[in-house]
Enzyme design. Structure first.
Site, PDB file in Angstrom:
ATOM      1  N   ALA A 161      14.113 -16.675  -6.782  1.00  0.00           N
ATOM      2  CA  ALA A 161      15.198 -16.275  -5.886  1.00  0.00           C
ATOM      3  C   ALA A 161      14.658 -16.438  -4.227  1.00  0.00           C
ATOM      4  O   ALA A 161      13.688 -16.466  -4.141  1.00  0.00           O
ATOM      5  CB  ALA A 161      15.519 -14.890  -6.192  1.00  0.00           C
ATOM      6  N   GLY A 162      15.716 -16.878  -3.550  1.00  0.00           N
ATOM      7  CA  GLY A 162      15.701 -17.448  -2.377  1.00  0.00           C
ATOM      8  C   GLY A 162      15.173 -18.550  -1.892  1.00  0.00           C
ATOM      9  O   GLY A 162      15.298 -18.838  -0.777  1.00  0.00           O
ATOM     10  N   ASN A 207      18.373 -21.847  -8.790  1.00  0.00           N
ATOM     11  CA  ASN A 207      19.574 -22.134  -9.181  1.00  0.00           C
ATOM     12  C   ASN A 207      20.550 -22.786  -8.334  1.00  0.00           C
ATOM     13  O   ASN A 207      20.922 -23.893  -8.209  1.00  0.00           O
ATOM     14  CB  ASN A 207      20.269 -20.989  -9.974  1.00  0.00           C
ATOM     15  CG  ASN A 207      21.613 -21.294 -10.695  1.00  0.00           C
ATOM     16  OD1 ASN A 207      21.422 -21.845 -11.718  1.00  0.00           O
ATOM     17  ND2 ASN A 207      22.622 -21.069  -9.934  1.00  0.00           N
ATOM     18  N   THR A 208      20.853 -21.682  -7.416  1.00  0.00           N
ATOM     19  CA  THR A 208      21.866 -22.228  -6.496  1.00  0.00           C
ATOM     20  C   THR A 208      21.740 -23.750  -5.593  1.00  0.00           C
ATOM     21  O   THR A 208      22.401 -24.515  -5.256  1.00  0.00           O
ATOM     22  CB  THR A 208      22.135 -20.967  -5.328  1.00  0.00           C
ATOM     23  OG1 THR A 208      22.487 -19.839  -6.189  1.00  0.00           O
ATOM     24  CG2 THR A 208      23.345 -21.299  -4.553  1.00  0.00           C
ATOM     25  N   LYS A 241      14.315 -12.389 -19.323  1.00  0.00           N
ATOM     26  CA  LYS A 241      14.076 -12.456 -17.785  1.00  0.00           C
ATOM     27  C   LYS A 241      14.669 -11.103 -17.460  1.00  0.00           C
ATOM     28  O   LYS A 241      15.826 -10.978 -17.439  1.00  0.00           O
ATOM     29  CB  LYS A 241      14.515 -13.462 -17.127  1.00  0.00           C
ATOM     30  CG  LYS A 241      14.439 -13.502 -15.612  1.00  0.00           C
ATOM     31  CD  LYS A 241      15.109 -14.650 -15.062  1.00  0.00           C
ATOM     32  CE  LYS A 241      14.952 -14.421 -13.280  1.00  0.00           C
ATOM     33  NZ  LYS A 241      16.270 -14.605 -12.783  1.00  0.00           N
ATOM     34  N   GLY A 255      20.102 -16.396  -3.969  1.00  0.00           N
ATOM     35  CA  GLY A 255      21.187 -17.104  -3.513  1.00  0.00           C
ATOM     36  C   GLY A 255      21.137 -17.490  -1.795  1.00  0.00           C
ATOM     37  O   GLY A 255      22.103 -18.210  -1.331  1.00  0.00           O
TER      38      GLY A 255
END
Length: 257
Positions: free
Chosen positions: A184-185, A206-207, A96, A157
């Site tokens: 992301a986001g 992830n977050t 990635k 994040g």
């Protein structure tokens, strides 16, 4: 089935492995949501020393596909070197590819990204390119050999959800046969459902799971949201209208006396 460089997967949700309260919670989140792919930073493995090695052993015991990433790289040289080290450590040609352009927004440096992608593709890597929601950049990444494009929907994040659905929709429309993954986001399951309703092939986050009050339950919620969004897209979603349209057709009118 999700097709990634010739390999097929049932789950269309991928998870990052950072910031979880404990390895046990990460393990349960993966198992309960039936995740098949996780992404991990090489820098975590090398900077963590013995602890990093233990984490790699932990991942191997999970019997799950690992997608290494170049998180934290700011230059082409850093990213290429990190990718090469990751291939040696994780025994995979998957990478990635991330190159950050701004330390505050963590926005991808698309110019360096394209340059690094060209180098790594010529070296036999199979690249998952983390980029912005710019169609021209996505097309250029395809030109240099990338077969999986990963546009962001908001800053890493931030949990803000899709900022530019028109841009994301445009990428999908112009690249109908390319594997597209939102990366992301994403902040909540409804964001993931929206991404999948746009026709994207998968979501990586992830977050939103790692920092949830109950990461295991949240991972399950995201898995179901991704599945629901995909099903909605395949079924054919009703287009929004500017005026009301009766849902029950009227044949004639009732006569009252």
């Amino acid at each position: 089935m999700l097709n990634l460089y010739g390999r097929k997967f049932s789950s269309r949700l991928m998870l990052g492995t950072a910031q979880y309260p404990s390895p046990a919670i990460l393990r349960n989140a993966i198992h309960k949501s039936n995740i098949e792919i996780v992404t991990v930073s090489l820098r975590r493995e090398t900077a963590g020393g013995k602890q990093g090695g233990q984490f790699w052993q932990f991942l191997k015991e999970l019997d799950i596909t690992v997608l290494p990433n170049t998180a934290g790289c700011y230059t082409v040289k850093e990213a290429v070197t990190t990718a090469q080290l990751a291939r040696d450590l994780f025994k995979t040609s998957w990478i990635k590819l991330e190159i950050i352009g701004n330390p505050d927004t963590l926005q991808p440096n698309v110019f360096s990204l394209i340059e690094a992608a060209q180098i790594l593709n010529s070296d036999g890597f199979q690249i998952f390119a983390y980029t912005t929601d710019d169609l021209i950049v996505a097309e250029r990444l395809l030109d240099v050999g990338c077969r999986v494009i990963m546009p962001w929907c908001a800053p890493i994040g931030s949990g803000q959800g899709p900022h530019n659905t028109d841009g994301l929709r445009s990428i999908r429309a112009y690249l109908p046969d390319v594997t597209l993954v939102i990366d992301a986001g994403i902040g909540r399951p409804s964001h993931a459902a929206v991404a999948m309703e746009l026709g994207y092939d998968a979501v990586l986050l992830n977050t939103a799971v790692a920092k949830a009050g109950d990461p295991v339950l949240m991972a399950q919620a995201f898995a179901q949201a991704v599945q629901a969004g995909r099903m909605g897209y395949k079924a054919g979603i009703l287009k929004a209208r500017n005026i009301a349209v009766p849902s029950t057709p009227i044949v004639g009118k009732a006569v009252f006396s």
